[in-house]
Motif scaffolding. Structure first.
Motif, mmCIF file in Angstrom:
data_model
loop_
_atom_site.group_PDB
_atom_site.id
_atom_site.type_symbol
_atom_site.label_atom_id
_atom_site.label_comp_id
_atom_site.label_asym_id
_atom_site.label_seq_id
_atom_site.Cartn_x
_atom_site.Cartn_y
_atom_site.Cartn_z
ATOM 1 N N GLU A 234 -3.883 3.636 -0.877
ATOM 2 C CA GLU A 234 -4.224 2.784 -2.069
ATOM 3 C C GLU A 234 -3.465 1.738 -2.267
ATOM 4 N N LYS A 235 -3.823 0.616 -3.021
ATOM 5 C CA LYS A 235 -3.059 -0.364 -3.377
ATOM 6 C C LYS A 235 -2.171 -0.065 -4.240
ATOM 7 N N TRP B 84 0.802 -1.016 -0.139
ATOM 8 C CA TRP B 84 0.032 -0.006 -0.010
ATOM 9 C C TRP B 84 1.060 1.276 0.003
#
Length: 139
Positions: free
Chosen positions: A132-133, A124
């Motif tokens: 956010e990934k 992340w």
């Protein structure tokens, strides 16, 4: 984006399984290309989880460990490019606590360890005020 060797992910998984049912934690060391926002992981460095009261669902890194690892990274011409930790019997998603302590320009690998076996992991990154990934390239 994070570029990381498969062997480093295996090391995190092994540490997580050995440390189960407690969270283990450490640093991701490597190089950062700020122009392309690519972090290349070259080494991991485990440190002791200082949170003894809630080690099953929290981790805390001693500031002295930050300094020690930073000096080590400098001596190897690397930087701290991220932090990794495990989530025993929980998903590989960041918690609100993870978000409170996150810093920009870092990768955060979370490894889910269920019933003593490492399962899923994701990286992340902090974008604004949320995770956010992160895109990952296994090298």
């Amino acid at each position: 984006m994070l570029k990381i060797k498969k062997e480093l992910i295996k090391q995190i998984a092994d540490q997580g399984e050995k440390g189960y049912p407690y969270e283990i934690c450490g640093f991701i060391l490597g190089k950062i290309d700020y122009e392309s926002n690519i972090r290349t992981a070259l080494e991991i460095y485990q440190v002791e989880n200082q949170n003894k009261e809630r080690a099953n669902d929290r981790f805390e890194i001693d500031p002295k460990d930050y300094l020690k690892v930073e000096e080590y990274a400098d001596s190897k011409d690397m930087q701290i490019i991220g932090i990794y930790h495990t989530h025993p019997d929980h998903p590989d998603r960041p918690s609100q606590t993870d978000l409170m302590f996150a810093q920009p320009d870092m990768s955060y690998i979370i490894m889910s360890v269920k019933k003593g076996k490492a399962e899923n992991w994701r990286s992340w990154e902090l974008v604004g005020n949320r995770f956010e990934k992160e895109e990952v390239d296994i090298i």
